[in-house]
Structures are given as C-alpha cells and as structure tokens.
Design an enzyme around this catalytic site. Structure first.
Site, PDB file in Angstrom:
ATOM      1  N   TYR A 156     -11.050  12.948   8.798  1.00  0.00           N
ATOM      2  CA  TYR A 156     -10.251  11.724   8.923  1.00  0.00           C
ATOM      3  C   TYR A 156      -8.877  11.881   8.267  1.00  0.00           C
ATOM      4  O   TYR A 156      -7.843  11.581   8.884  1.00  0.00           O
ATOM      5  CB  TYR A 156     -11.005  10.553   8.295  1.00  0.00           C
ATOM      6  N   TYR A 169      -4.231  -4.425  14.162  1.00  0.00           N
ATOM      7  CA  TYR A 169      -4.865  -5.064  13.019  1.00  0.00           C
ATOM      8  C   TYR A 169      -4.928  -6.578  13.229  1.00  0.00           C
ATOM      9  O   TYR A 169      -5.240  -7.044  14.317  1.00  0.00           O
ATOM     10  CB  TYR A 169      -4.150  -4.689  11.719  1.00  0.00           C
ATOM     11  N   LYS A 210      -6.427   7.119  15.647  1.00  0.00           N
ATOM     12  CA  LYS A 210      -7.753   6.520  15.833  1.00  0.00           C
ATOM     13  C   LYS A 210      -8.171   6.359  17.295  1.00  0.00           C
ATOM     14  O   LYS A 210      -9.324   6.663  17.636  1.00  0.00           O
ATOM     15  CB  LYS A 210      -7.816   5.180  15.093  1.00  0.00           C
ATOM     16  N   SER A 213      -2.833   5.969  11.315  1.00  0.00           N
ATOM     17  CA  SER A 213      -3.875   5.281  12.087  1.00  0.00           C
ATOM     18  C   SER A 213      -3.708   5.406  13.595  1.00  0.00           C
ATOM     19  O   SER A 213      -4.626   5.057  14.345  1.00  0.00           O
ATOM     20  CB  SER A 213      -3.919   3.797  11.705  1.00  0.00           C
ATOM     21  N   VAL A 271       0.655   3.124   9.414  1.00  0.00           N
ATOM     22  CA  VAL A 271       1.424   2.727   8.236  1.00  0.00           C
ATOM     23  C   VAL A 271       2.588   3.664   7.933  1.00  0.00           C
ATOM     24  O   VAL A 271       3.389   3.380   7.042  1.00  0.00           O
ATOM     25  CB  VAL A 271       0.518   2.591   6.990  1.00  0.00           C
TER      26      VAL A 271
END
Length: 341
Positions: free
Chosen positions: A211, A263, A89, A86, A281
């Site tokens: 992605y 998050y 992003k 992630s 992660v």
C-alpha cells in the site's frame, strides 16, 4: 503548454484519427483560460501529515486532457512529478478484481460511501468490511489481495501495469515511501484491525508495504490523464493500443469512483462535475469521461476534505465548457466535442 492534433484526411478534411486541428486549438484555449483563471488562487494548505508531502511547491498547477484517440492537451506545470497517493486506489481495486473476481474481492471490501474521512478507523458494522476501496481501510484490504511473494514482486507488478497505462516507465519516490512507512501508524492500526476482523491475512507488514509503495509512485498530469483515458477507453492504452485492463470490470471501478472517489465531497462532485474521479492528498485529481477522455490535474494546496483547491475548480470549469457531466444533455458519447463547434 502543448497540444497534439490528429492528421487530416485528404478526402474530407477531417482527421483520420482524433480531432481536427481547429477543434484541438479550441480545446487548448479552454485549458489555457482555465489555467490563467485559477493559477493565482491561494486557498488551502499543503498536506504535511506525511512530512515529505509538505515539501511540495504550493504554486505548482498543471492540467492535462488526453482523449481516447491519443490526443493530448496540457497547460501549466503539467510535467511536474508528484506521488500518486490515494489515486492509486481505483487501479489497485481493478487489479484485485482481475486477480480474484468480484465475488471474492467483495468479501474483503464493500462498495458503499462511508461519509467519513479517508483515514477513518471505521468498518461496516453489518459486514465487518471496510466501506469501499477508496478509503484507506479498503485500500489496505485490496493491497493484501494483490501483494505477491516476495513483496517487491507485487510492487513491481503494480508499477509495470501503471506504466503501461501511462505510456512510460514509472518509479517509486523512495523518500516518500520511507516517510509514509515511518509515520504510518494510523494505517498500521487500521491494518491490525482488519487482521482482527479476518479481512486480511497475517502478512500485515507486506500488505502495508504494498500500500505505501503504491501511494509513493511518481506521476505527472500527463500520466494521470493517460491512465484515466486508458480506463475510459475500455482498458486500451490510447497511444499504444495495448490492452491494459479487463474492460468487463472497469464499469465496477468507475461506479465506485463516482460514488466514493472524492471522500466526503463525493456527492458535491457528482452533482457539479458528474464523472468518475479520484483525488489524492499530494494534490492530484484524475477523472474519466467514459469512451471519451481522461483528465489529470495537480495543485498541492488542499481544502478541508483533502482535495486540491485549484484542481476542483479546474475540473468544474472543464465539465462546464466541455459538457463532461454524465447527465449533461451535451454529453453525447464519443462525439461530445462537437458541442464546442
């Protein structure tokens, strides 16, 4: 462990570019002490929902700090490679803004914190958009905006840009990409809901490949720190001086990182560390101290929010030692390191 210090000027004993050797040694001592303090912390679990991630060595722990002048300081397993996950992003969001502008991009993704898990299948009820680019739904929408034809051209373009920011050629972990593709049914469900809402086009497979491939890019702590330092350095790569990102748009990316990058731990992060950051992660975290430095940390055991346990502890300690917090009185712009004196 390594450090690099700027050369000294013959006139005043100060470096022509960078920090003094003495100050560099103090920074290195900070990193070494943080590594020693937290290397044996054994809390958390390695992510296994992507099977390949479960193969990570839970003992690995690395830290890297890169200044906007190109100074690099490392500790521990800084050169261990892992997939960016992630943490891709914010960079993808930057590229979408550069390609389409903010008005069009924000028709596809919002900038509000969601308060939900990163893989939540929930959209803004008022707009139908994903809440922000840092959750999976928003990142898939962004991937749809930056994909190209053929699809590998978009992946290659992303790799090339990230390599320029990192200062070396980067590559995809094909095993992780295959694992993500095989097990990514939740992301497929999100993508088809985005299609149903008119957020992405009908090339769902291509958007997902973009992605999944971005998430499968291999980096180490030094890469992360240098990529973060490139953002912090108004888009210029600290070592090469090359303009990588449009500096006029970086402020928008950093703002979303600050509010949404960790998050549902984002509020605590803003309170305790106080800089734009993104976690993944795989166990990595990168953070940007505007006009000053980038930080990259890695340790694969995660807490309940999906953030690296040792990584969070290390970043809190760094913020405390170096006065990194955006609202800390000791953070005085590019001269923050004087507070170590």
């Amino acid at each position: 462990m390594q450090s690099t210090a700027g050369s000294e000027s013959a006139n005043n004993g100060m470096p022509e570019n960078g920090v003094t050797p003495w100050l560099g040694s103090q920074i290195q001592k900070v990193l070494d002490s943080i590594y020693a303090k937290y290397k044996d912390v054994d809390d958390g679990v390695v992510a296994t929902y992507i099977p390949e991630l479960g193969k990570a060595d839970p003992k690995k722990f690395g830290i890297c700090l890169a200044t906007v002048e190109g100074e690099v300081f490392t500790a521990g397993d800084w050169d261990t490679e892992f997939t960016i996950q992630s943490m891709c992003k914010p960079f993808a969001f930057q590229l979408a803004l550069e390609r389409h502008g903010s008005e069009k991009t924000l028709k596809h993704v919002g900038v509000e914190p969601s308060g939900e898990a990163f893989n939540s299948i929930e959209f803004d009820q008022k707009t139908g958009r994903p809440f922000n680019p840092m959750v999976n739904a928003g990142a898939i929408a962004v991937s749809s905006l930056i994909k190209q034809k053929p699809v590998e051209a978009g992946v290659d373009a992303f790799l090339e840009t990230m390599g320029k920011a990192a200062g070396r050629k980067l590559r995809i972990d094909e095993s992780v990409l295959a694992s993500e593709t095989l097990t990514g049914n939740r992301n497929r469900a999100i993508a088809y809901m985005l299609l149903n809402s008119g957020i992405i086009d009908e090339e769902v497979h291509e958007s997902l490949h973009q992605y999944f491939a971005q998430c499968s890019m291999l980096v180490n702590c030094r890469d992360l720190a240098m990529m973060a330092a490139t953002m912090a350095n108004i888009g210029n790569q600290p070592e090469t001086g090359e303009r990588v990102f449009d500096f006029q748009l970086i402020k928008y990316v950093m703002a979303v990182m600050f509010s949404c990058g960790l998050y549902d731990y984002a509020g605590n992060w803003a309170f305790e560390v106080g800089v734009p950051a993104k976690s993944g992660v795989s166990g990595g975290i990168f953070a940007c101290v505007n006009r000053q430095l980038g930080v990259g940390v890695y340790s694969p055991k995660l807490d309940a929010q999906g953030n690296s346990v040792r990584g969070i502890l290390a970043c809190k300690e760094l913020a405390s030692h170096l006065g990194m917090h955006a609202f800390d009185f000791s953070n005085v712009g590019s001269s923050f390191m004087q507070w170590l004196l």
